[in-house]
Each structure stands twice: as C-alpha cells, then as structure tokens.
Design an enzyme around this catalytic site. Structure first.
Site, PDB file in Angstrom:
ATOM      1  N   ARG A 194     100.806 -60.558 -48.256  1.00  0.00           N
ATOM      2  CA  ARG A 194     102.079 -60.189 -48.724  1.00  0.00           C
ATOM      3  C   ARG A 194     102.047 -58.863 -49.244  1.00  0.00           C
ATOM      4  O   ARG A 194     102.855 -58.088 -49.672  1.00  0.00           O
ATOM      5  CB  ARG A 194     102.409 -60.785 -50.039  1.00  0.00           C
ATOM      6  CG  ARG A 194     103.516 -62.157 -49.460  1.00  0.00           C
ATOM      7  CD  ARG A 194     103.973 -62.879 -50.615  1.00  0.00           C
ATOM      8  NE  ARG A 194     104.919 -63.458 -50.518  1.00  0.00           N
ATOM      9  CZ  ARG A 194     105.247 -64.794 -50.366  1.00  0.00           C
ATOM     10  NH1 ARG A 194     104.603 -65.275 -49.432  1.00  0.00           N
ATOM     11  NH2 ARG A 194     106.469 -65.379 -50.450  1.00  0.00           N
TER      12      ARG A 194
ATOM     13  N   ARG B 152     115.096 -74.926 -55.952  1.00  0.00           N
ATOM     14  CA  ARG B 152     114.095 -74.174 -56.583  1.00  0.00           C
ATOM     15  C   ARG B 152     114.164 -73.188 -57.384  1.00  0.00           C
ATOM     16  O   ARG B 152     115.294 -72.527 -57.188  1.00  0.00           O
ATOM     17  CB  ARG B 152     113.167 -73.653 -55.438  1.00  0.00           C
ATOM     18  CG  ARG B 152     112.124 -74.693 -54.892  1.00  0.00           C
ATOM     19  CD  ARG B 152     111.705 -74.064 -53.346  1.00  0.00           C
ATOM     20  NE  ARG B 152     111.002 -72.846 -53.459  1.00  0.00           N
ATOM     21  CZ  ARG B 152     110.735 -72.283 -52.484  1.00  0.00           C
ATOM     22  NH1 ARG B 152     110.547 -72.998 -51.042  1.00  0.00           N
ATOM     23  NH2 ARG B 152     110.257 -71.120 -52.168  1.00  0.00           N
TER      24      ARG B 152
ATOM     25  N   ARG C 231     112.453 -61.229 -55.464  1.00  0.00           N
ATOM     26  CA  ARG C 231     111.588 -61.529 -54.052  1.00  0.00           C
ATOM     27  C   ARG C 231     111.741 -60.559 -53.118  1.00  0.00           C
ATOM     28  O   ARG C 231     111.165 -60.188 -52.419  1.00  0.00           O
ATOM     29  CB  ARG C 231     111.915 -63.131 -53.703  1.00  0.00           C
ATOM     30  CG  ARG C 231     111.371 -64.076 -54.658  1.00  0.00           C
ATOM     31  CD  ARG C 231     111.703 -65.474 -54.420  1.00  0.00           C
ATOM     32  NE  ARG C 231     111.058 -66.160 -53.326  1.00  0.00           N
ATOM     33  CZ  ARG C 231     111.406 -67.143 -52.626  1.00  0.00           C
ATOM     34  NH1 ARG C 231     112.846 -67.391 -53.061  1.00  0.00           N
ATOM     35  NH2 ARG C 231     110.645 -67.629 -51.823  1.00  0.00           N
TER      36      ARG C 231
ATOM     37  N   LYS D 145     110.505 -68.667 -41.749  1.00  0.00           N
ATOM     38  CA  LYS D 145     109.156 -68.723 -41.292  1.00  0.00           C
ATOM     39  C   LYS D 145     108.624 -69.938 -41.436  1.00  0.00           C
ATOM     40  O   LYS D 145     107.879 -70.444 -40.647  1.00  0.00           O
ATOM     41  CB  LYS D 145     108.236 -67.747 -42.433  1.00  0.00           C
ATOM     42  CG  LYS D 145     108.594 -66.156 -42.470  1.00  0.00           C
ATOM     43  CD  LYS D 145     107.654 -65.526 -43.184  1.00  0.00           C
ATOM     44  CE  LYS D 145     107.561 -66.193 -44.739  1.00  0.00           C
ATOM     45  NZ  LYS D 145     108.630 -65.705 -45.432  1.00  0.00           N
TER      46      LYS D 145
ATOM     47  N   ARG E 209     120.011 -72.802 -50.063  1.00  0.00           N
ATOM     48  CA  ARG E 209     118.778 -73.862 -49.952  1.00  0.00           C
ATOM     49  C   ARG E 209     118.376 -74.766 -50.870  1.00  0.00           C
ATOM     50  O   ARG E 209     118.852 -74.438 -52.162  1.00  0.00           O
ATOM     51  CB  ARG E 209     117.542 -72.936 -49.670  1.00  0.00           C
ATOM     52  CG  ARG E 209     116.241 -73.709 -49.284  1.00  0.00           C
ATOM     53  CD  ARG E 209     115.343 -72.934 -48.774  1.00  0.00           C
ATOM     54  NE  ARG E 209     114.367 -72.008 -49.473  1.00  0.00           N
ATOM     55  CZ  ARG E 209     113.535 -71.038 -49.004  1.00  0.00           C
ATOM     56  NH1 ARG E 209     113.336 -70.936 -47.906  1.00  0.00           N
ATOM     57  NH2 ARG E 209     112.990 -70.368 -50.031  1.00  0.00           N
TER      58      ARG E 209
HETATM   59  P1  AMP Z   1     106.831 -68.452 -50.430  1.00  0.00           P
HETATM   60  O1  AMP Z   1     107.197 -70.078 -50.032  1.00  0.00           O
HETATM   61  O2  AMP Z   1     106.110 -68.110 -49.151  1.00  0.00           O
HETATM   62  O3  AMP Z   1     108.293 -67.805 -50.547  1.00  0.00           O
HETATM   63  O4  AMP Z   1     106.293 -68.668 -51.497  1.00  0.00           O
HETATM   64  C1  AMP Z   1     106.695 -69.019 -52.618  1.00  0.00           C
HETATM   65  C2  AMP Z   1     106.192 -68.499 -53.970  1.00  0.00           C
HETATM   66  O5  AMP Z   1     104.590 -68.453 -54.015  1.00  0.00           O
HETATM   67  C3  AMP Z   1     106.174 -66.936 -53.735  1.00  0.00           C
HETATM   68  O6  AMP Z   1     107.277 -66.435 -54.462  1.00  0.00           O
HETATM   69  C4  AMP Z   1     105.009 -66.397 -54.856  1.00  0.00           C
HETATM   70  O7  AMP Z   1     105.136 -66.677 -56.257  1.00  0.00           O
HETATM   71  C5  AMP Z   1     103.878 -67.347 -54.434  1.00  0.00           C
HETATM   72  N1  AMP Z   1     102.974 -67.059 -53.107  1.00  0.00           N
HETATM   73  C6  AMP Z   1     103.144 -67.331 -51.874  1.00  0.00           C
HETATM   74  N2  AMP Z   1     102.362 -66.713 -51.360  1.00  0.00           N
HETATM   75  C7  AMP Z   1     101.904 -65.628 -51.924  1.00  0.00           C
HETATM   76  C8  AMP Z   1     100.833 -64.573 -51.673  1.00  0.00           C
HETATM   77  N3  AMP Z   1     100.421 -64.347 -50.289  1.00  0.00           N
HETATM   78  N4  AMP Z   1     100.607 -63.739 -52.637  1.00  0.00           N
HETATM   79  C9  AMP Z   1     101.143 -64.133 -53.788  1.00  0.00           C
HETATM   80  N5  AMP Z   1     101.927 -65.041 -54.082  1.00  0.00           N
HETATM   81  C10 AMP Z   1     102.380 -65.850 -53.043  1.00  0.00           C
END
Ligand code: AMP
Length: 211
Positions: A86, A155, A166, A13, A125
């Site tokens: 989400r 990370r 996740r 993404k 990653r």
């Molecule tokens: P991502 O890089 O989009 O996978 O986001 C990393 C982390 O940020 C996720 O595993 C969540 O802990 C938090 N996060 C990102 N976007 C959201 C969202 N829309 N709602 C809740 N938590 C989020």
C-alpha cells in the site's frame, strides 16, 4: 503465478480476487482479511491493529509484514496479493521478501474505478461480522449474510469519515505504486466499472494476453 491486485477500497479487489484465485488455483492473500481475522480472534496483533483499522488509517508496516511473511512462505509459487503493498516501503519489503525466497511478481492488476463510484459502493457495503463476506445494500436489502444468515453490519471503516480518509491514503500513497510497477512493465490496467462478470472477463482476457 504471483500476482498483485491494486486498487482503491471498493474497487472490487476482494470479489475479483476470489474469482482469479479460483480459476488459477493460487492462494488469495488479503492483508485486510488477515488483519480482520486477527481482530476477531483477539490476538495481540489484532488488538494493536484494531484502532488504526476502525479509523481507516494504515496499520504500521511491521505488523502487516509479520502477518504476510508466513502466508507468502506457505504459498510462494502461487498467490494473489490483495491489499498489499500500500506504500513504497511495503513495495520494497515485498521485493526483498520475494528475492529472499527466489521469486518475483509476474503481473500487477490495476483495478480502476472513479472516486464517486467508490464512495457510492462503500457507503452501501454491509459486512457479515462472522465470516467477513461483503454485500451491497439495495433498497435496504439484504439484512443478513447470504452465506450464514448472520445479521449484517456496517464496518466502522465504511462510514463516511473513514471512507474519505482511506481514499486520500490511496491517492497519496498507493497510487504511485502503479507507476513504480509500470516502470517494470508489469501493470495490466482494468476498467473496474461494470458488473462482476464483465470485469471478470476483462481481467481474464488481459491475463491470457499477458501469458
Ligand atoms: P482492506 O480490506 O484491504 O481495505 O483493509 C482494511 C484495513 O486493514 C485498512 O484500512 C488498513 O487499516 C488495514 N490494512 C490492510 N492492508 C494493509 C496494509 N498492507 N498496510 C497497512 N494497513 C493495512
């Protein structure tokens, strides 16, 4: 153009999002990036979000919404949302926010990749702790960021337990949103397996056909 890109972690993404926004001249609004920046800067919101993020859990809706509202307001006529919504509550909050601002979503790109491919990608990653740029390890390389030379890290949320958590959250909470948006005729389904250029070309063609 107001777009959403939906897909599991590791589907690409962020990478494809960057390319789409560059081509269309719209803003890339990634809630993951906004949250990670808040954590790096040590803001009160970042402090509250960090534990959830490290464990691979969702950050409480209201924290994310606060962060998002300002960004959307700034770029209300053109943005690509990456990492939001989400779950059903977030989709509803987004709809209300856009209605308030006098707009709606034009298309939802669903980037589709099987779990086994995602697990392999995510476990390889490595991320730059300074600028957040992601890299994929091949034979132990690279070890430093291609943009700024900072040593790369894994990370916490790319470690096996968090990856599993996740993906489970994605299947249970986020995937149903694809049907929700499909019901509104908005979804463009993209096969996300392949190299970056191939996937980019698929997205470009579908967006053009949709226009
Ligand atoms: P991502 O890089 O989009 O996978 O986001 C990393 C982390 O940020 C996720 O595993 C969540 O802990 C938090 N996060 C990102 N976007 C959201 C969202 N829309 N709602 C809740 N938590 C989020």
């Amino acid at each position: 153009m107001r777009l959403i890109i939906l897909g599991p972690q590791g589907a690409g993404k962020g990478t494809q999002g960057d390319r789409i926004v560059r081509r269309l001249g719209i803003a890339h609004v990634s809630t993951g990036d906004l949250l990670r920046a808040a954590v790096r800067e040590g803001t009160p919101l970042g402090e509250r979000a960090k534990g959830y993020m490290d464990r691979g859990e969702l950050v409480p809706d209201e924290l994310v919404l606060d962060l998002l509202r300002d960004r959307i307001r700034e770029h209300k006529s053109g943005f690509l949302l990456d990492g939001y919504p989400r779950n059903a509550e977030q989709a509803k909050a987004l709809e209300e926010m856009l209605t308030e601002m006098g707009g709606e979503v034009d298309a939802v790109i669903s980037l589709e990749v099987p779990d086994e491919v995602l697990i392999d990608r995510l476990s390889r990653r490595r991320t730059c702790p300074k600028c957040g740029h992601p890299h994929t390890l091949r034979n132990g390389e690279p070890t430093v960021c291609e943009r700024d030379g900072t040593p790369l890290i894994q990370r916490d949320d790319d470690k096996p337990d968090a990856i599993a958590r996740r993906l489970k959250i994605f299947h249970e909470q986020t995937k149903p949103l694809i049907d929700f948006y499909d019901g509104q005729g908005l979804v463009l389904r993209i096969d996300g397996v392949g190299n970056m250029e191939e996937v980019e070309e698929r997205i470009r063609r579908l967006l053009e056909d949709d226009a």
